[in-house]
Write a protein that holds these residues in place. Structure first.
Motif, PDB file in Angstrom:
ATOM      1  N   ARG A   1      -7.838   2.145   1.712  1.00 30.69           N
ATOM      2  CA  ARG A   1      -9.258   2.529   1.656  1.00 30.69           C
ATOM      3  C   ARG A   1      -9.786   2.469   0.224  1.00 30.69           C
TER       4      ARG A   1
ATOM      5  N   ARG B   1      -2.739   4.030   4.237  1.00 27.39           N
ATOM      6  CA  ARG B   1      -4.144   3.950   4.648  1.00 27.39           C
ATOM      7  C   ARG B   1      -5.089   4.444   3.548  1.00 27.39           C
ATOM      8  N   GLN B   2      -4.691   5.490   2.859  1.00 27.11           N
ATOM      9  CA  GLN B   2      -5.530   5.999   1.778  1.00 27.11           C
ATOM     10  C   GLN B   2      -5.619   4.979   0.638  1.00 27.11           C
TER      11      GLN B   2
ATOM     12  N   TYR C   1       0.840  -1.199   0.000  1.00 25.83           N
ATOM     13  CA  TYR C   1       0.000   0.000   0.000  1.00 25.83           C
ATOM     14  C   TYR C   1       0.873   1.246   0.000  1.00 25.83           C
TER      15      TYR C   1
END
Length: 143
Positions: free
Chosen positions: A48, A44-45, A31
């Motif tokens: 998501r 995290r983005q 990620y």
């Protein structure tokens, strides 16, 4: 999950999904690697985006940095990894569920050489060996 139409998809999400489609079969990016490749956002983005919109792209190629398989999708991902020849590390007897992990040292793709036609058979990213960045630099530093 069907991919959302381009008109409904946020620009950042569209860019994340385009990177996921570039990753060659048998290779993975974390990620954080995807965020670094894009030059914005963070792990995290990217996670998501993959959760909300990643069903129509090779989601199993965007992974956790520790090589553990995506919780709840381990067996589906493992099938893809085996079909594609993605390097795996044998699970120890003490491993949760006795599932292997990705061999990140061998499976991690730095985005430096985009395969002709993209990583999943699409025509995305066929613009050269610099990951589509246009500057000739490796997209993600080797770790």
């Amino acid at each position: 999950m069907d991919r959302v139409s381009a008109e409904e998809l946020p620009e950042y999400a569209e860019r994340v999904l385009e990177v996921a489609e570039l990753i060659p079969a048998g290779r993975v990016m974390t990620y954080g690697d995807v965020a670094e490749w894009l030059g914005e956002g963070g792990p995290r983005q990217v996670g998501r985006v993959m959760t909300l919109y990643g069903g129509a792209v090779p989601w199993w190629r965007v992974v956790r940095a520790d090589g553990r398989l995506l919780p709840g999708h381990e067996l589906r991902a493992l099938d893809h990894y085996r079909q594609e020849g993605t390097p795996l590390r044998q699970a120890s007897r003490h491993a949760d569920g006795h599932l292997p992990r990705l061999d990140m040292r061998r499976a991690r793709w730095d985005g430096a050489e985009v395969p002709a036609g993209g990583g999943s058979g699409s025509d995305a990213g066929a613009g050269g060996g610099d990951g589509g960045r246009g500057d000739g630099a490796s997209a993600v530093a080797h770790r």
